[in-house]
Scaffold this motif. Structure first.
Motif, PDB file in Angstrom:
ATOM      1  N   GLU B  73       8.464  31.901 -15.777  1.00 40.15           N
ATOM      2  CA  GLU B  73       9.335  31.639 -14.631  1.00 40.15           C
ATOM      3  C   GLU B  73      10.640  31.077 -15.159  1.00 40.15           C
ATOM      4  O   GLU B  73      10.639  30.079 -15.886  1.00 40.15           O
ATOM      5  N   ASP B  74      11.751  31.721 -14.842  1.00 41.67           N
ATOM      6  CA  ASP B  74      13.037  31.240 -15.336  1.00 41.67           C
ATOM      7  C   ASP B  74      13.650  30.234 -14.365  1.00 41.67           C
ATOM      8  O   ASP B  74      13.024  29.851 -13.379  1.00 41.67           O
ATOM      9  N   LYS B  75      14.885  29.807 -14.676  1.00 40.78           N
ATOM     10  CA  LYS B  75      15.508  28.753 -13.881  1.00 40.78           C
ATOM     11  C   LYS B  75      15.806  29.184 -12.451  1.00 40.78           C
ATOM     12  O   LYS B  75      15.991  28.350 -11.577  1.00 40.78           O
ATOM     13  N   ASP B  76      15.868  30.493 -12.234  1.00 34.37           N
ATOM     14  CA  ASP B  76      16.107  30.990 -10.880  1.00 34.37           C
ATOM     15  C   ASP B  76      14.820  31.121 -10.076  1.00 34.37           C
ATOM     16  O   ASP B  76      14.842  31.538  -8.925  1.00 34.37           O
ATOM     17  N   GLY B  77      13.674  30.810 -10.737  1.00 36.88           N
ATOM     18  CA  GLY B  77      12.401  30.939 -10.048  1.00 36.88           C
ATOM     19  C   GLY B  77      11.838  32.352 -10.089  1.00 36.88           C
ATOM     20  O   GLY B  77      10.893  32.665  -9.375  1.00 36.88           O
ATOM     21  N   ASP B  78      12.411  33.204 -10.950  1.00 40.16           N
ATOM     22  CA  ASP B  78      11.911  34.578 -11.069  1.00 40.16           C
ATOM     23  C   ASP B  78      10.887  34.668 -12.196  1.00 40.16           C
ATOM     24  O   ASP B  78      11.022  34.010 -13.221  1.00 40.16           O
ATOM     25  N   TRP B  79       9.863  35.502 -11.982  1.00 42.30           N
ATOM     26  CA  TRP B  79       8.852  35.727 -13.016  1.00 42.30           C
ATOM     27  C   TRP B  79       9.269  36.917 -13.865  1.00 42.30           C
ATOM     28  O   TRP B  79       9.443  38.016 -13.352  1.00 42.30           O
ATOM     29  N   MET B  80       9.442  36.675 -15.170  1.00 42.96           N
ATOM     30  CA  MET B  80       9.991  37.667 -16.091  1.00 42.96           C
ATOM     31  C   MET B  80       9.033  37.896 -17.254  1.00 42.96           C
ATOM     32  O   MET B  80       8.255  37.025 -17.622  1.00 42.96           O
ATOM     33  N   LEU B  81       9.148  39.085 -17.850  1.00 41.43           N
ATOM     34  CA  LEU B  81       8.336  39.405 -19.016  1.00 41.43           C
ATOM     35  C   LEU B  81       8.835  38.623 -20.232  1.00 41.43           C
ATOM     36  O   LEU B  81      10.042  38.553 -20.477  1.00 41.43           O
ATOM     37  N   VAL B  82       7.903  38.039 -20.980  1.00 41.93           N
ATOM     38  CA  VAL B  82       8.259  37.291 -22.187  1.00 41.93           C
ATOM     39  C   VAL B  82       8.662  38.254 -23.297  1.00 41.93           C
ATOM     40  O   VAL B  82       7.976  39.259 -23.518  1.00 41.93           O
ATOM     41  N   GLY B  83       9.772  37.965 -23.983  1.00 46.00           N
ATOM     42  CA  GLY B  83      10.132  38.736 -25.166  1.00 46.00           C
ATOM     43  C   GLY B  83      11.450  39.472 -25.108  1.00 46.00           C
ATOM     44  O   GLY B  83      11.919  39.958 -26.132  1.00 46.00           O
ATOM     45  N   GLN B  95      10.638  27.783 -17.484  1.00 41.14           N
ATOM     46  CA  GLN B  95      10.157  26.623 -16.741  1.00 41.14           C
ATOM     47  C   GLN B  95       8.634  26.530 -16.770  1.00 41.14           C
ATOM     48  O   GLN B  95       8.061  25.466 -16.552  1.00 41.14           O
ATOM     49  N   ARG B  96       7.992  27.654 -17.038  1.00 36.74           N
ATOM     50  CA  ARG B  96       6.548  27.737 -16.864  1.00 36.74           C
ATOM     51  C   ARG B  96       6.074  29.071 -17.429  1.00 36.74           C
ATOM     52  O   ARG B  96       6.798  30.059 -17.351  1.00 36.74           O
ATOM     53  N   LEU B  97       4.874  29.096 -18.021  1.00 36.11           N
ATOM     54  CA  LEU B  97       4.323  30.337 -18.567  1.00 36.11           C
ATOM     55  C   LEU B  97       3.086  30.755 -17.772  1.00 36.11           C
ATOM     56  O   LEU B  97       2.347  29.907 -17.281  1.00 36.11           O
ATOM     57  N   ARG B  98       2.890  32.039 -17.670  1.00 33.80           N
ATOM     58  CA  ARG B  98       1.657  32.527 -17.044  1.00 33.80           C
ATOM     59  C   ARG B  98       1.200  33.775 -17.788  1.00 33.80           C
ATOM     60  O   ARG B  98       1.968  34.718 -17.961  1.00 33.80           O
ATOM     61  N   LEU B  99      -0.038  33.766 -18.238  1.00 32.22           N
ATOM     62  CA  LEU B  99      -0.624  34.965 -18.829  1.00 32.22           C
ATOM     63  C   LEU B  99      -1.304  35.727 -17.699  1.00 32.22           C
ATOM     64  O   LEU B  99      -2.338  35.322 -17.180  1.00 32.22           O
ATOM     65  N   MET B 100      -0.631  36.806 -17.305  1.00 32.38           N
ATOM     66  CA  MET B 100      -1.051  37.559 -16.140  1.00 32.38           C
ATOM     67  C   MET B 100      -1.996  38.679 -16.567  1.00 32.38           C
ATOM     68  O   MET B 100      -1.780  39.314 -17.598  1.00 32.38           O
ATOM     69  N   LYS B 101      -3.035  38.907 -15.776  1.00 32.07           N
ATOM     70  CA  LYS B 101      -3.908  40.038 -16.087  1.00 32.07           C
ATOM     71  C   LYS B 101      -3.112  41.329 -16.012  1.00 32.07           C
ATOM     72  O   LYS B 101      -2.356  41.546 -15.070  1.00 32.07           O
ATOM     73  N   SER B 103      -3.866  44.166 -15.194  1.00 30.09           N
ATOM     74  CA  SER B 103      -4.112  44.940 -13.980  1.00 30.09           C
ATOM     75  C   SER B 103      -3.222  44.482 -12.831  1.00 30.09           C
ATOM     76  O   SER B 103      -2.961  45.240 -11.903  1.00 30.09           O
ATOM     77  N   GLU B 104      -2.747  43.209 -12.899  1.00 27.91           N
ATOM     78  CA  GLU B 104      -1.882  42.707 -11.836  1.00 27.91           C
ATOM     79  C   GLU B 104      -0.413  42.800 -12.211  1.00 27.91           C
ATOM     80  O   GLU B 104       0.465  42.434 -11.451  1.00 27.91           O
ATOM     81  N   ALA B 105      -0.143  43.250 -13.442  1.00 27.26           N
ATOM     82  CA  ALA B 105       1.229  43.280 -13.936  1.00 27.26           C
ATOM     83  C   ALA B 105       1.785  44.695 -13.974  1.00 27.26           C
ATOM     84  O   ALA B 105       2.755  44.968 -14.643  1.00 27.26           O
ATOM     85  N   VAL B 106       1.166  45.597 -13.231  1.00 30.21           N
ATOM     86  CA  VAL B 106       1.568  47.002 -13.299  1.00 30.21           C
ATOM     87  C   VAL B 106       3.014  47.226 -12.874  1.00 30.21           C
ATOM     88  O   VAL B 106       3.661  48.161 -13.309  1.00 30.21           O
ATOM     89  N   ASN B 107       3.507  46.320 -12.024  1.00 24.73           N
ATOM     90  CA  ASN B 107       4.863  46.514 -11.531  1.00 24.73           C
ATOM     91  C   ASN B 107       5.913  45.887 -12.442  1.00 24.73           C
ATOM     92  O   ASN B 107       7.084  45.864 -12.123  1.00 24.73           O
ATOM     93  N   LEU B 108       5.462  45.334 -13.567  1.00 21.40           N
ATOM     94  CA  LEU B 108       6.413  44.691 -14.469  1.00 21.40           C
ATOM     95  C   LEU B 108       7.170  45.697 -15.323  1.00 21.40           C
ATOM     96  O   LEU B 108       8.077  45.346 -16.044  1.00 21.40           O
ATOM     97  N   GLY B 109       6.791  46.954 -15.276  1.00 21.63           N
ATOM     98  CA  GLY B 109       7.541  47.951 -16.018  1.00 21.63           C
ATOM     99  C   GLY B 109       7.005  48.156 -17.418  1.00 21.63           C
ATOM    100  O   GLY B 109       7.597  47.741 -18.394  1.00 21.63           O
ATOM    101  N   THR B 110       5.844  48.784 -17.511  1.00 23.52           N
ATOM    102  CA  THR B 110       5.259  49.047 -18.831  1.00 23.52           C
ATOM    103  C   THR B 110       5.249  50.546 -19.067  1.00 23.52           C
ATOM    104  O   THR B 110       4.260  51.119 -19.479  1.00 23.52           O
ATOM    105  N   GLU B 111       6.379  51.160 -18.831  1.00 23.89           N
ATOM    106  CA  GLU B 111       6.503  52.610 -18.924  1.00 23.89           C
ATOM    107  C   GLU B 111       6.241  53.113 -20.339  1.00 23.89           C
ATOM    108  O   GLU B 111       5.784  54.233 -20.541  1.00 23.89           O
ATOM    109  N   SER B 112       6.523  52.263 -21.313  1.00 25.68           N
ATOM    110  CA  SER B 112       6.468  52.719 -22.701  1.00 25.68           C
ATOM    111  C   SER B 112       5.061  53.037 -23.171  1.00 25.68           C
ATOM    112  O   SER B 112       4.877  53.767 -24.128  1.00 25.68           O
TER     113      SER B 112
END
Lengths: 106, 113
Positions: B73-83, B95-101, B103-112
């Motif tokens: 979670e960045d300073k704007d309160g958005d959840w972003m991919l680490v790296g 601000q905070r880390l979350r290891l997301m499953k 299966s729930e992160a499909v919309n994060l953009g893992t096209e590669s």
């Protein structure tokens, strides 16, 4: 979003399922080891809480943002400022919470 | 950057399905690899890091086979991919880390993959 400054509270509740709760003054301890030893003594769990890595028993706390965290990661001074209550988790509770999610404590 | 050794930045680390959160000092690590290695060694002993390609990082629970994607979670309160951003910038904005499953992160953009 900085956490709100916690209200001054001298005594912190320590709870364990199946046992009567206790209240302790965390500022009366100098470090995690003293705290762990005292809590182990209060609940008859000597040897189960003092060395977190070698036991299935876990000591967790709820902070002022209502998150459940493992005791011992923060610097001690930081911990004192953000702890709201402490909970002892038995091995079976840890297992159960892993399966059911974190809402069990809330 | 030279003052990094004297300060500390503790952030919470949540793992989906874990019974409680942990905290980690971001200033204690020189980069992403070391942070993920620390999450593996120190906090989640049954996890292994799997790098997909050159960029995407995943943590895998060796017991259940569940894959976790590190997000923050960045300073704007958005959840972003680490790296994606340089490490120093990450340390400043995280601000905070979350290891997301996965299966729930499909919309994060893992096209590669």
């Amino acid at each position: 979003t900085k956490p709100v400054k916690p209200p001054v509270r001298t005594f912190t509740k320590v709870q364990k399922q199946g046992s009567v709760g206790r209240s302790i003054d965390v500022t009366g301890f100098r470090n995690y080891h003293e705290l762990r030893s005292a809590i182990a003594c209060m609940f008859g769990l000597q040897g189960k809480l003092e060395h977190p890595g070698s036991s299935e028993w876990k000591l967790v706390y709820v902070d002022y943002e209502n998150d459940v965290l493992l005791v011992g990661d923060d610097p001690w001074e930081e911990f004192i400022n953000c702890v709201r209550c402490i909970r002892i988790l038995s091995p079976s509770e840890v297992q159960q919470m892993s399966e059911n999610g974190m809402h069990v404590l809330n | 950057a030279s003052a990094a050794a004297s300060k500390a930045k503790f952030v919470k680390v949540a793992v989906d399905g874990a019974p409680y959160l942990r905290k980690v000092d971001l200033e204690a690590y020189p980069g992403y690899d070391q942070l993920l290695a620390a999450l593996q060694d120190k906090f989640f002993s049954h996890f292994t890091i799997r790098k997909v390609g050159n960029e995407e990082m995943k943590l895998v629970d060796a017991v259940s086979g569940t894959e976790y994607v590190p997000t923050y979670e960045d300073k704007d309160g958005d959840w972003m991919l680490v790296g994606d951003v340089p490490w120093k910038m990450f340390v400043e904005t995280c601000q905070r880390l979350r290891l997301m499953k996965s299966s729930e992160a499909v919309n994060l953009g893992t096209e590669s993959s």
